[in-house]
Write an enzyme that holds these catalytic residues in place. Structure first.
Site: not given
Ligand code: AMP
Length: 289
Positions: A32-33, A36, A39, A153, A157, A188-189
């Site tokens: 979802m962009g 960080h 990703h 994370k 899901q 990280m998020s």
């Protein structure tokens, strides 16, 4: 890096790629962009695994049960493009909401696993996982990747996507990657950017609680679940906790209070200010297996 904004554009390009390169493998990372290091670790894994790396950046409105959370979701497309390019991503899919859903973002087809979805995040985020499964299913259909890389994370899901892939016989291998953390342990998020300096400090108690639980279990593997759960209270006292428990890593059932843990998932969701954060840690086994 090639950028596509339409389904037709990306699926046409990839159809041609597969036709011209029948032996090459496509590795896909949906995001979802507001990228960080978490990703980027998935992009690197995709690069290592496949010949062509495809990344999608799409803030999927139908997986947000909270309108404000959607509206405040951080966006920085230019920076994302430059980070993806720097990691050697080959293709970026950057659609708008209209392209994906037309005028219809409600009353959509639903993929459901009632048991798995009614636990942990699903309890307080109605419709969230249905939204996730629909977009991931559709992205798989348009992109037809050989591999798709996801982070531990979002563990719930991840296992829902693994089940969907298996049950619908989608020809994609799901690869799970460990959680990347800040120096002080915070997972990280993209949502961390919304934390005030004070909330950012408080947020470290999530990972600290999980570490303390894992350490206690490592020191004494016969410790009971209720005693492990008691550790949360010491750390999370000041936060509004959504859930904090010790779960079976496959069914996500709460482990019985008197059980000892051979394989367990310590997982937590809590609000720091108005930002909801999640984190998890394994006891025995790991997220990928
Ligand atoms: P998102 O952009 O939040 O939808 O996440 C896209 C993918 O990146 C998902 O598979 C996430 O699980 C993964 N991800 C997010 N944060 C992290 C992290 N800190 N470490 C590893 N993977 C992550």
């Amino acid at each position: 890096m090639q950028i596509f904004n339409t389904i037709k554009g990306i699926s046409g390009f990839l159809e041609n790629y597969r036709c011209v390169n029948p032996d090459k493998k496509v590795a896909f990372v949906p995001t979802m962009g507001f990228l960080h290091e978490g990703h980027l670790s998935l992009f690197r894994k995709a690069k290592e695994t496949g010949d062509l790396v495809v990344v999608s950046i799409f803030v999927n409105p139908i997986q947000f049960n909270n309108k404000e959370d959607y509206e405040k979701y951080p966006v920085n497309t230019e920076k994302d493009i430059s980070l993806a390019e720097h990691e050697g991503v080959d293709v970026c899919f950057l659609p708008g909401v209209q392209e994906i859903y037309g005028d219809q973002t409600s009353d959509l087809i639903q993929l459901r696993y009632p048991d798995l979805m009614n636990r942990l995040c699903g309890k307080t985020r109605p419709g969230h996982f249905e939204g996730v499964l629909l977009i991931v299913h559709n992205l798989f259909t348009w992109i037809k990747p050989h591999y798709a890389v996801f982070g531990c994370k979002d563990y719930q899901q991840l296992i829902l996507i693994q089940r969907m892939t298996r049950d619908l016989h989608l020809d994609v291998e799901i690869i799970a990657m460990p959680i990347i953390r800040e120096k002080d342990g915070l997972a990280m998020s993209s949502r961390n950017a919304r934390l005030s300096p004070e909330n950012r400090k408080d947020a470290t108690v999530l990972s600290q609680s999980l570490l303390a639980i894992r350490d206690a279990w490592k020191k004494n593997p016969d410790i009971r679940v209720k005693d492990l759960k008691g550790i949360y209270e010491k750390y999370l006292g000041s936060l509004r906790v959504d859930y904090a428990g010790i779960y079976h890593p496959h069914t996500l059932d709460d482990l019985p209070e008197d059980a000892i843990v051979t394989q367990g998932l310590a997982a937590v969701a809590a609000y720091c200010g108005e930002v909801r954060l999640i984190d998890n840690m394994f006891m025995g086994g790991n997220c990928g297996g």
